[in-house]
Design an enzyme around this catalytic site. Structure first.
Site, PDB file in Angstrom:
ATOM      1  N   SER A   1      56.446  28.454 -97.861  1.00  0.00           N
ATOM      2  CA  SER A   1      54.967  29.064 -97.636  1.00  0.00           C
ATOM      3  C   SER A   1      54.222  28.598 -98.741  1.00  0.00           C
ATOM      4  CB  SER A   1      55.256  30.701 -97.448  1.00  0.00           C
ATOM      5  OG  SER A   1      54.251  31.165 -97.023  1.00  0.00           O
TER       6      SER A   1
ATOM      7  N   HIS B   1      58.152  32.507 -89.191  1.00  0.00           N
ATOM      8  CA  HIS B   1      57.705  32.051 -90.631  1.00  0.00           C
ATOM      9  C   HIS B   1      58.971  32.159 -91.493  1.00  0.00           C
ATOM     10  CE1 HIS B   1      55.214  30.665 -93.714  1.00  0.00           C
ATOM     11  NE2 HIS B   1      55.473  31.667 -94.455  1.00  0.00           N
TER      12      HIS B   1
END
Length: 681
Positions: free
Chosen positions: A538, A653
Site C-alpha cells: 500500500s 486491498h
C-alpha cells in the site's frame, strides 16, 4: 475508466484499456501476466514447500481465537480447512477461559455464500447497544471496501425478517435506536466525494425504503467522506456524532441531538476514542490551546461535547519517545495503551474526585501489548502481548482490580531457540535517529552475506511494533533469513510529530530514513546489496517503488505489494483523492514538482540496471486499485525491463479472499524473494 491527466514530461503511451479494471482486454492481459509468473515462480520444490507451509499455518487450529465481547458472550470469527470463508461463533466467558471452549456457530459464511451464490467475505458486525443480539452484518464482494449491510440476529442465527438491508456500496451506518439508523450512503450515483465515499447522512427508520430516509447532514464532494457514530458509556449516556472528513487527517466533528446539528469545537486533527461519563475521550493529533490551558499533540483529553464553553481535562500526555496508541472505556475506568521507544504497556486510569489515578498492568515488558476487546459495561477486557520470537499470549484484564490473568498462549510456530532480537538506531540524512529491529540467528556471521528482508511502511501515522508471525518465522527466519523492521518517519511510533515530519513535500525524509537503515545493515556487515531484499504494501508499496528507482543498486529483490506508483495521477484513481493530506496534490506547483520527482512510474529509466521486482495487486482492490501496478508493469515492459507481475482477482486491498488465494500469493512472494537471493529450495 481512469484517464491520465498528468503525464509529466513524457507522452503517456500506456493504453487506456489497461485502466478499465474489469474490462475484457485488461483481464486478458492480467491472465497472461499471471500465467507467466506462475510458470516462472509457481512450480518446483521451493514454491510447493512455501505454499504447503503457508496454507497449513492459515488453516491450523493452533491459533488464538481473538475475542469480541457482545451480548454477555465471547464471539470469534474463525477460518480453517473446514471453514474456508469462516464462521462467526460464540461461547461463554467461562468456557472461553478453558483450554477447549465449547463454541456455537452463529453464522456460517461458507453456507451463506453457497446459498446466495456470492463471493461473500466477512466484514464485521455492529450491534445495537440496548439489544446486542441485533446487529448490522457487513459483507463484501471478494474483499472490497464496499459492503452490503443486513440486519442479523446473533441469537437465532438468522437475518431479521423485514430488517434493515443496505445495498452494496461504500457506506457507513450506526444504530440510533432499535428502529432507527443514521446512514451515510451514495443515495444517488452523484452523492459521492471525489474520493469515492458518501457525504450525505440520513435518518432511516425500520420499514422505510432508502428514498424515504430523511437528510440530517450534507457535506460536499471535496470532503473525503462523512459518517455517523453513536457512542455509549457504562453510565448510560449516549452521544451521537457526525464526522466530516476534510482530508486524510483533518475533520470537523458535529453533535447530533434533538434533530439539530452543532459543531464540537475540538481541533480538526483529533480522534474520538470513546465516551466516558458523558464526555468524549479525545486523542489530539495537534497541539491545542484552550484559554489558559495547553495540551500537546498526542495527549488524551476529556471533553463535554454539549458544553457551551469547552473545559478539557487532561488524562495523559506522552513524553520523550512515547506514543499513546489508544484509550478505551471499561466499567468506570479508562484503559490506556502507551508505547515507549516502540515497547508497550497498558495502564488503568480511575477517576478519584476531580482527578485520575493510574496503575500499570503487570504485563510482559519489551513487547507489543494491545487491547483485543473491551466492554464499557464490564470490568473484563482482553489484551494480547507478543514479540518477534515470543508467541502471542492472550490476557484477561480486570479493570476494577487492575489485575491480569494469562488465558492462552499460542504454541510456538517455529523453532526460535537459536534466534535473537536486537534494536539498533542509525542517523538519517538530516541527523534524525531512526530505530529498527533485527531478528536473526544467534550465530549469525557478520560477513555481509546473510539473506535479509527489510520491511517498513512509513505513512498515515501507522506504527509498526514487534509482532509474532508464523509466516515470517517459517518462510524466512527458519530458512536462515534475517528479518528487519524499520520504524521510519511517516509512521506513528513516536506520535503525531513523527508522522508530520514526512508529510507532502517533506516526504523525502521517509525515503532517506529507509535508505539509511539499509546502509547501516551493510556497514554492520549484516548484509550487502546482493543479499538484501525489501518489502512493503500500500503506502509501503509506494515506498518500495521509490526505493526501487532512487537506489536500484541497494537491493537484489523488491516486493511491491498493492502499491501506489503513479503519483502524478493518484488523485484520480480509486480512493486516491482522500490521501491529498498525506501526499499533496498536483494542483499546487511546488507539490506537483515534488511528486514528479519521486513518482516511481515517471522515474523509470531504460538505461538503469534495476533489480527484478515482484509487483502484486488484486482486481477487487477498490481502495488503491490495481491500475497503479498495471501501469508500472506496462511501463517496465515498454522499457524492456524484467519484472514479475501477480494480480489476484479477489481479496480487496490485500492478498486474496480465501485462505488458498492468500497462501498462493504468500508462497509466490517468498519464492520470488528466495530465488532472487539465490535460493532454489
Amino acid at each position: 475508466m481512469f484517464t491520465p491527466l498528468h503525464a509529466a514530461d513524457v507522452p503517456d503511451t500506456i493504453p487506456a484499456w489497461l485502466s478499465d479494471i474489469n474490462g475484457a482486454q485488461a483481464m486478458a492481459w492480467v491472465k497472461q501476466q499471471n500465467d507467466r509468473t506462475l510458470r516462472l515462480l509457481g512450480h518446483g520444490p521451493l514454491y510447493q514447500s512455501l505454499y504447503v507451509t503457508s496454507l497449513k499455518l492459515l488453516q491450523t487450529h493452533d491459533r488464538l481465537a481473538s475475542p469480541i465481547q457482545i451480548d454477555g458472550m465471547i464471539y470469534n470469527f474463525w477460518r480453517d480447512d473446514r471453514n474456508l470463508r469462516g464462521v462467526l461463533r460464540r461461547t461463554t466467558p467461562d468456557s472461553y477461559a478453558t483450554d477447549h471452549p465449547e463454541w456455537t456457530v452463529a453464522l456460517d459464511l461458507d453456507a451463506l455464500a453457497a446459498k446466495e451464490k456470492r463471493n461473500w467475505v466477512y466484514g464485521g458486525v455492529d450491534c445495537l447497544h440496548s439489544q446486542q443480539n441485533l446487529c448490522l452484518l457487513h459483507l463484501s464482494d471478494g474483499g472490497e471496501d464496499a459492503k452490503t449491510v443486513r440486519e442479523f440476529d446473533l441469537r437465532t442465527g438468522k437475518f431479521v425478517e423485514g430488517g434493515f438491508n443496505l445495498p452494496h456500496a461504500k457506506q457507513d451506518s450506526s444504530w440510533l435506536d432499535r428502529d432507527t439508523l443514521l446512514v451515510s450512503y451514495p443515495w444517488t450515483s452523484a452523492d459521492v466525494t471525489e474520493s469515492s465515499y458518501p457525504y450525505i447522512v440520513k435518518l432511516l427508520k425500520r420499514g422505510q425504503s432508502l428514498d424515504q430516509a430523511q437528510t440530517v447532514f450534507t457535506g460536499n464532494r471535496k470532503d473525503v467522506e462523512v459518517g455517523p457514530e453513536v457512542l455509549h458509556d457504562g453510565a448510560g449516556h449516549q452521544v451521537t456524532l457526525i464526522r466530516e472528513g476534510l482530508d486524510a487527517f483533518s475533520s470537523k466533528l458535529f453533535l447530533y441531538r434533538d434533530g439539530q446539528v452543532t459543531q464540537v469545537a475540538i481541533p480538526l486533527k483529533a480522534d474520538v476514542a470513546g465516551l466516558f461519563n458523558g464526555r468524549l475521550v479525545v486523542q489530539l493529533k495537534e497541539d491545542w490551546k484552550v484559554g489558559a490551558q495547553s495540551f500537546p499533540q498526542g495527549s488524551v483529553v476529556l471533553v463535554d461535547p454539549a458544553a457551551a464553553t469547552l473545559a478539557p481535562q487532561l488524562l495523559v500526555a506522552p513524553t520523550g519517545r512515547q506514543m499513546i496508541e489508544g484509550a478505551s472505556t471499561s466499567h468506570g475506568h479508562l484503559i490506556v495503551t502507551l508505547y515507549d521507544n516502540v515497547r508497550g504497556k497498558i495502564s488503568i486510569y480511575t477517576p478519584t474526585g476531580a482527578a485520575f489515578t493510574h496503575r500499570d498492568l503487570p504485563l510482559p515488558e519489551n513487547m507489543s501489548v494491545d487491547l483485543a476487546s473491551v466492554d464499557e459495561d464490564s470490568p473484563v477486557a482482553y489484551a494480547v502481548s507478543s514479540g518477534f520470537l515470543s508467541p502471542t499470549t492472550l490476557w484477561e484484564i480486570n479493570s476494577d482490580t487492575a489485575s491480569v490473568q494469562k488465558l492462552h498462549t499460542l504454541p510456538a510456530q517455529f523453532d526460535a531457540s537459536n534466534m535473537a532480537v536486537e534494536q539498533q538506531e542509525v542517523r538519517s540524512k538530516d541527523g534524525t535517529s531512526i530505530p529498527y529491529f533485527i531478528v536473526h540467528r544467534r550465530d549469525m556471521t557478520l560477513d555481509g552475506t546473510n539473506p535479509t528482508l527489510l520491511y517498513a511502511y512509513g505513512g498515515f501515522e501507522v506504527p509498526l511494533f514487534p509482532f509474532y508471525s508464523a509466516g515470517i518465522g517459517n518462510n524466512w527466519l527458519s530458512r536462515g533469513g534475517v528479518y528487519v523492521l524499520a520504524n521510519i518517519r511517516g509512521g506513528g511510533e513516536f506520535g503525531p510529530a513523527w508522522h508530520d515530519a514526512g508529510l507532502k513535500t517533506n516526504r523525502q525524509r521517509i525515503y532517506d530514513d529507509f535508505a539509511a537503515v539499509a546502509k547501516d545493515l551493510m556497514d554492520r556487515k549484516v548484509t550487502s546489496p546482493q543479499h538484501l531484499a525489501i518489502q512493503g504494501g500500500s503506502n509501503g508499496g509506494l515506498l518500495m517503488g521509490v526505493e526501487f528507482t532512487q537506489h536500484p543498486d541497494f537491493w537484489k529483490a523488491v516486493d511491491i505489494e498493492v502499491p501506489l506508483l503513479d503519483m502524478m495521477n493518484y488523485e484520480h484513481m480509486s480512493a486516491g483523492a482522500s490521501w491529498v493530506g498525506e501526499y499533496g496534490t498536483v494542483s499546487i506547483p511546488e507539490q506537483k514538482a515534488f511528486l514528479r520527482g519521486i513518482s516511481p512510474l515517471q522515474n523509470l529509466r531504460p538505461d538503469v540496471k534495476y533489480p527484478v521486482p515482484f509487483i502484486e495487486t488484486t482486481t477487487k482492490d477498490d481502495r488503491v486499485g490495481p491500475v497503479h501496478a498495471r501501469r508500472f508493469a506496462w511501463r517496465m515492459s515498454e522499457l524492456k525491463l524484467p519484472y514479475y507481475y501477480w494480480e489476484q482477482v479477489a481479496g480487496g486491498h490485500g492478498f486474496g479472499a480465501s485462505q488458498k488465494e492468500i497462501a498462493q500469493t504468500q508462497a509466490l512472494s517468498y519464492a520470488y524473494l528466495w530465488s532472487e537471493l539465490g535460493r532454489t529450495k
